[in-house]
Every structure is written in structure tokens, then in C-alpha cells.
Design an enzyme around this catalytic site. Structure first.
Site, PDB file in Angstrom:
ATOM      1  N   ASP A  57       0.878  -1.162   0.000  1.00  0.00           N
ATOM      2  CA  ASP A  57       0.000   0.000   0.000  1.00  0.00           C
ATOM      3  C   ASP A  57       0.927   1.227   0.000  1.00  0.00           C
ATOM      4  O   ASP A  57       2.123   1.104   0.301  1.00  0.00           O
ATOM      5  CB  ASP A  57      -0.877  -0.044   1.263  1.00  0.00           C
ATOM      6  CG  ASP A  57      -1.707   1.205   1.436  1.00  0.00           C
ATOM      7  OD1 ASP A  57      -2.323   1.647   0.452  1.00  0.00           O
ATOM      8  OD2 ASP A  57      -1.731   1.758   2.569  1.00  0.00           O
ATOM      9  N   LEU A  58       0.413   2.378  -0.354  1.00  0.00           N
ATOM     10  CA  LEU A  58       1.268   3.579  -0.410  1.00  0.00           C
ATOM     11  C   LEU A  58       1.113   4.464   0.838  1.00  0.00           C
ATOM     12  O   LEU A  58       2.035   4.588   1.646  1.00  0.00           O
ATOM     13  CB  LEU A  58       0.931   4.383  -1.677  1.00  0.00           C
ATOM     14  CG  LEU A  58       1.655   5.718  -1.832  1.00  0.00           C
ATOM     15  CD1 LEU A  58       3.152   5.519  -2.033  1.00  0.00           C
ATOM     16  CD2 LEU A  58       1.075   6.504  -3.016  1.00  0.00           C
ATOM     17  N   ASP A  59      -0.086   5.061   0.962  1.00  0.00           N
ATOM     18  CA  ASP A  59      -0.329   6.022   2.050  1.00  0.00           C
ATOM     19  C   ASP A  59      -0.333   5.303   3.400  1.00  0.00           C
ATOM     20  O   ASP A  59      -1.130   4.393   3.615  1.00  0.00           O
ATOM     21  CB  ASP A  59      -1.679   6.721   1.840  1.00  0.00           C
ATOM     22  CG  ASP A  59      -1.702   7.531   0.548  1.00  0.00           C
ATOM     23  OD1 ASP A  59      -0.862   8.425   0.398  1.00  0.00           O
ATOM     24  OD2 ASP A  59      -2.564   7.264  -0.321  1.00  0.00           O
ATOM     25  N   THR A 111       1.064  10.328   4.409  1.00  0.00           N
ATOM     26  CA  THR A 111       0.312  11.404   3.757  1.00  0.00           C
ATOM     27  C   THR A 111      -0.984  11.731   4.500  1.00  0.00           C
ATOM     28  O   THR A 111      -1.684  12.666   4.098  1.00  0.00           O
ATOM     29  CB  THR A 111      -0.049  10.997   2.316  1.00  0.00           C
ATOM     30  OG1 THR A 111      -0.501   9.646   2.359  1.00  0.00           O
ATOM     31  CG2 THR A 111       1.139  11.108   1.381  1.00  0.00           C
ATOM     32  N   LYS A 149      -8.571   6.650   6.594  1.00  0.00           N
ATOM     33  CA  LYS A 149      -7.354   5.990   6.098  1.00  0.00           C
ATOM     34  C   LYS A 149      -7.715   4.801   5.208  1.00  0.00           C
ATOM     35  O   LYS A 149      -8.517   3.954   5.602  1.00  0.00           O
ATOM     36  CB  LYS A 149      -6.488   5.517   7.271  1.00  0.00           C
ATOM     37  CG  LYS A 149      -5.708   6.649   7.899  1.00  0.00           C
ATOM     38  CD  LYS A 149      -4.714   6.140   8.918  1.00  0.00           C
ATOM     39  CE  LYS A 149      -3.922   7.305   9.484  1.00  0.00           C
ATOM     40  NZ  LYS A 149      -3.048   6.892  10.589  1.00  0.00           N
ATOM     41  N   ARG A 204     -11.398   8.371  -2.400  1.00  0.00           N
ATOM     42  CA  ARG A 204     -11.748   9.793  -2.359  1.00  0.00           C
ATOM     43  C   ARG A 204     -13.265   9.981  -2.271  1.00  0.00           C
ATOM     44  O   ARG A 204     -13.768  10.750  -1.449  1.00  0.00           O
ATOM     45  CB  ARG A 204     -11.177  10.502  -3.594  1.00  0.00           C
ATOM     46  CG  ARG A 204     -11.003  11.986  -3.391  1.00  0.00           C
ATOM     47  CD  ARG A 204     -10.461  12.652  -4.655  1.00  0.00           C
ATOM     48  NE  ARG A 204      -9.204  12.061  -5.114  1.00  0.00           N
ATOM     49  CZ  ARG A 204      -8.655  12.303  -6.305  1.00  0.00           C
ATOM     50  NH1 ARG A 204      -9.259  13.122  -7.153  1.00  0.00           N
ATOM     51  NH2 ARG A 204      -7.518  11.732  -6.657  1.00  0.00           N
ATOM     52  N   SER A 211      -2.635   0.530  -4.225  1.00  0.00           N
ATOM     53  CA  SER A 211      -3.093   1.708  -3.487  1.00  0.00           C
ATOM     54  C   SER A 211      -4.432   2.205  -4.009  1.00  0.00           C
ATOM     55  O   SER A 211      -4.726   2.083  -5.191  1.00  0.00           O
ATOM     56  CB  SER A 211      -2.043   2.818  -3.645  1.00  0.00           C
ATOM     57  OG  SER A 211      -2.577   4.066  -3.258  1.00  0.00           O
ATOM     58  N   ALA A 212      -5.232   2.796  -3.110  1.00  0.00           N
ATOM     59  CA  ALA A 212      -6.503   3.393  -3.512  1.00  0.00           C
ATOM     60  C   ALA A 212      -6.295   4.742  -4.203  1.00  0.00           C
ATOM     61  O   ALA A 212      -7.194   5.267  -4.852  1.00  0.00           O
ATOM     62  CB  ALA A 212      -7.375   3.603  -2.279  1.00  0.00           C
ATOM     63  N   LYS A 243      -5.350   7.867  -6.548  1.00  0.00           N
ATOM     64  CA  LYS A 243      -5.181   8.189  -7.973  1.00  0.00           C
ATOM     65  C   LYS A 243      -3.921   9.035  -8.172  1.00  0.00           C
ATOM     66  O   LYS A 243      -3.538   9.337  -9.285  1.00  0.00           O
ATOM     67  CB  LYS A 243      -6.414   8.951  -8.479  1.00  0.00           C
ATOM     68  CG  LYS A 243      -7.652   8.083  -8.481  1.00  0.00           C
ATOM     69  CD  LYS A 243      -8.819   8.766  -9.146  1.00  0.00           C
ATOM     70  CE  LYS A 243      -9.943   7.753  -9.323  1.00  0.00           C
ATOM     71  NZ  LYS A 243     -11.179   8.304  -9.808  1.00  0.00           N
ATOM     72  N   LYS A 286     -11.145  -0.757  -1.676  1.00  0.00           N
ATOM     73  CA  LYS A 286     -10.906  -1.625  -0.523  1.00  0.00           C
ATOM     74  C   LYS A 286     -12.055  -1.410   0.468  1.00  0.00           C
ATOM     75  O   LYS A 286     -12.495  -0.279   0.607  1.00  0.00           O
ATOM     76  CB  LYS A 286      -9.576  -1.254   0.167  1.00  0.00           C
ATOM     77  CG  LYS A 286      -8.339  -1.405  -0.731  1.00  0.00           C
ATOM     78  CD  LYS A 286      -7.104  -0.797  -0.065  1.00  0.00           C
ATOM     79  CE  LYS A 286      -5.917  -0.774  -1.013  1.00  0.00           C
ATOM     80  NZ  LYS A 286      -4.706  -0.144  -0.432  1.00  0.00           N
ATOM     81  N   GLU A 291      -0.051  -3.345   4.640  1.00  0.00           N
ATOM     82  CA  GLU A 291      -1.186  -2.411   4.738  1.00  0.00           C
ATOM     83  C   GLU A 291      -1.264  -1.739   6.100  1.00  0.00           C
ATOM     84  O   GLU A 291      -1.018  -2.392   7.114  1.00  0.00           O
ATOM     85  CB  GLU A 291      -2.492  -3.196   4.556  1.00  0.00           C
ATOM     86  CG  GLU A 291      -3.182  -3.007   3.241  1.00  0.00           C
ATOM     87  CD  GLU A 291      -3.701  -1.603   2.986  1.00  0.00           C
ATOM     88  OE1 GLU A 291      -3.787  -0.800   3.927  1.00  0.00           O
ATOM     89  OE2 GLU A 291      -4.035  -1.300   1.832  1.00  0.00           O
ATOM     90  N   ASP A 292      -1.631  -0.466   6.128  1.00  0.00           N
ATOM     91  CA  ASP A 292      -1.808   0.218   7.415  1.00  0.00           C
ATOM     92  C   ASP A 292      -3.278   0.416   7.769  1.00  0.00           C
ATOM     93  O   ASP A 292      -3.587   0.805   8.895  1.00  0.00           O
ATOM     94  CB  ASP A 292      -1.139   1.601   7.387  1.00  0.00           C
ATOM     95  CG  ASP A 292      -1.902   2.554   6.491  1.00  0.00           C
ATOM     96  OD1 ASP A 292      -2.116   2.200   5.307  1.00  0.00           O
ATOM     97  OD2 ASP A 292      -2.302   3.633   6.948  1.00  0.00           O
TER      98      ASP A 292
HETATM   99  C1  BG6 Z   1      -5.654   6.059   0.282  1.00  0.00           C
HETATM  100  C2  BG6 Z   1      -5.616   7.045   1.430  1.00  0.00           C
HETATM  101  O1  BG6 Z   1      -4.399   5.458   0.122  1.00  0.00           O
HETATM  102  O2  BG6 Z   1      -6.000   6.734  -0.929  1.00  0.00           O
HETATM  103  C3  BG6 Z   1      -6.945   7.760   1.541  1.00  0.00           C
HETATM  104  O3  BG6 Z   1      -5.333   6.348   2.635  1.00  0.00           O
HETATM  105  C4  BG6 Z   1      -7.304   8.423   0.211  1.00  0.00           C
HETATM  106  O4  BG6 Z   1      -6.882   8.716   2.568  1.00  0.00           O
HETATM  107  C5  BG6 Z   1      -7.282   7.381  -0.914  1.00  0.00           C
HETATM  108  O5  BG6 Z   1      -8.592   9.005   0.258  1.00  0.00           O
HETATM  109  C6  BG6 Z   1      -7.534   8.013  -2.292  1.00  0.00           C
HETATM  110  O6  BG6 Z   1      -6.461   8.833  -2.594  1.00  0.00           O
HETATM  111  P1  BG6 Z   1      -6.436  10.026  -3.653  1.00  0.00           P
HETATM  112  O7  BG6 Z   1      -4.998  10.486  -3.615  1.00  0.00           O
HETATM  113  O8  BG6 Z   1      -6.786   9.431  -4.990  1.00  0.00           O
HETATM  114  O9  BG6 Z   1      -7.419  11.050  -3.228  1.00  0.00           O
HETATM  115 MG    MG Z   2      -2.810   3.138   3.568  1.00  0.00          MG
END
Ligand code: BG6
Ligand code: MG
Length: 217
Positions: free
Chosen positions: A7-9, A15, A43, A47, A112-113, A115, A143, A167-168
Site C-alpha cells: 500500500d502507499l499512504d 500522507t 485511512k 476519495r 493503493s486506492a 489516484k 478496498k 497495509e496500514d
Molecule cells: C488512500 C488514502 O491510500 O488513498 C486515503 O489512505 C485516500 O486517505 C485514498 O482518500 C484516495 O487517494 P487520492 O490520492 O486518490 O485522493
Molecule cells: Mg494506507
């Protein structure tokens, strides 16, 4: 052979505080103050789902047009923070951990979720470490649906049961479990007890431990 999906964030970069600042501003426009505790619940949440949750907490209904405008404005604010990111934003231990796996010739994917994932990886200088990127642009279902991890596994030509996911977020661990993958929670066992293993950060994880994990099925 195993495949590794990150996962990224919250796993590679912190972030959440940038998402919080940007969503807080959205909340203010709705006459609502978003708390840090509520931000915790965002988390790993996409979006669209995040804004829907905020509207629910605020008890506000808005038109589709305003919904889209608020999402765009939030993302613009968020991207202003992203533009200031540097390799110093990488969370402890994760870069060395990924480099060790790469040195062993093992495949690495992002799941990652977000974009904004490619831009963030570029800013922290880690884009080229990934053999494949599955993100909010590659999938329809958020997810805890397993779609993003299944797409990632396919891209690195690895069977789901041979994949290890880091994953966090609660919904992220659930997504990994739903995909039949080995789930490693990064954070606290308080909210990640459904993960197969939990570590507070990557400085506590050895590649030997991860490589010796047995598939669940
Ligand atoms: C997830 C974050 O990785 O991505 C969420 O934990 C975020 O907080 C989601 O809403 C979507 O990210 P983005 O950058 O497309 O708005
Ligand atoms: Mg995460």
C-alpha cells in the site's frame, strides 16, 4: 516464488496529515469541523467514499455538481502538499526493505486506492522500484474489495496465495484477506488484529521472516 504488494499512504509515506488538512478545509466549507479521530476513519478509504463519510458526519446533503467540485478542490489542495514532498517523507525502514527484496530478484507491486500514486512515488524517488502499479486509476471497486490487490498480483504474474500485502488501514487488511493473500499490518494491533502479522514499522521486519511465511490455503 512470492510477490510483494505495498500500500502507499501510511506504508511508504505518511500522507494522512496532508489528506487531513485538505479534508478539514472541505469540512469548513460545509460548516463542519473534521476531527483527527474522524480522519483516522478515512485511512485507506477512496476519495469518493471519504467525502460521503464526511457528508454523513456533517449531516449535510449536496448536489452532484457540488460533490464533484468539493472533490476536485480537495485534490487540488492535497496535490499542493504532494508537490512539497521529498525522499525525506519515506517512512522508516521501508525503502531498505524493498531494496533487499529487489536485490533477491523478487517482484514488487503497488496496491493503493490513490489516484495520485505515481506522482507521489516520483516525488519521493521510488517510482522505478515498482514492477507494477495498481492504484485508484486501475480499479472500480474500493478496498475492502480485493480488486486492487488482485490486479497487482496479476501484473507481477504471481498467484494471490503467494502474495504478501503490507497495509496500514483496516479496510486494506480486509481487502488483502479477501484476496486470499498473506496480510501484514503496519501500525497497531488495536485496529489491525485481523492481519496475519502486525508490526509497528519496517525497521522491525526482516526479509527472512517474510520469505519464510507459508500461504494461508
Ligand atoms: C488512500 C488514502 O491510500 O488513498 C486515503 O489512505 C485516500 O486517505 C485514498 O482518500 C484516495 O487517494 P487520492 O490520492 O486518490 O485522493
Ligand atoms: Mg494506507
Amino acid at each position: 516464488m512470492k510477490g510483494f504488494i505495498f500500500d502507499l499512504d501510511g506504508v511508504i509515506v505518511d500522507t494522512a496529515r496532508y489528506h487531513y488538512l485538505a479534508w478539514k478545509k472541505t469540512g469548513e466549507e460545509l460548516g463542519f469541523e473534521l476531527s483527527i479521530e474522524q480522519n483516522e476513519k478515512l485511512k485507506g478509504v477512496s476519495r469518493v467514499d471519504s467525502l460521503n463519510k464526511i457528508l454523513g458526519w456533517a449531516g449535510v446533503e449536496i448536489s452532484e455538481e457540488k460533490f464533484n467540485r468539493l472533490m476536485d478542490e480537495k485534490n487540488e489542495d492535497y496535490l499542493n502538499y504532494v508537490e512539497q514532498m521529498t525522499p525525506a517523507d519515506i517512512l522508516p525502514g521501508v525503502k531498505d526493505f524493498i531494496l533487499e527484496l529487489k536485490a533477491k530478484g523478487l517482484p514488487i507491486a503497488l496496491g493503493s486506492a490513490s489516484k495520485n500514486a505515481p506522482r507521489i512515488l516520483e516525488k519521493i524517488g521510488m517510482l522505478e522500484y515498482f514492477d507494477a502499479i495498481a492504484d485508484g486509476n486501475s480499479v472500480k471497486k474500493a478496498k475492502p474489495d480485493p480488486e486492487v490487490f488482485l490486479v497487482a498480483a496479476k501484473s507481477i504474474v504471481t498467484a494471490p496465495e503467494a502474495c504478501v500485502v503490507f497495509e496500514d488501514a483496516e479496510a486494506g487488511v480486509e481487502a488483502a484477506n479477501n484476496a486470499g493473500m498473506i496480510s501484514i499490518g503496519i501500525g497497531s494491533p488495536d485496529n489491525l488484529s485481523h492481519a496475519d502479522h502486525v508490526f509497528s514499522d519496517f525497521t522491525l521486519i526482516t526479509t527472512d521472516f517474510i520469505l519464510n511465511l507459508q500461504p494461508k490455503h
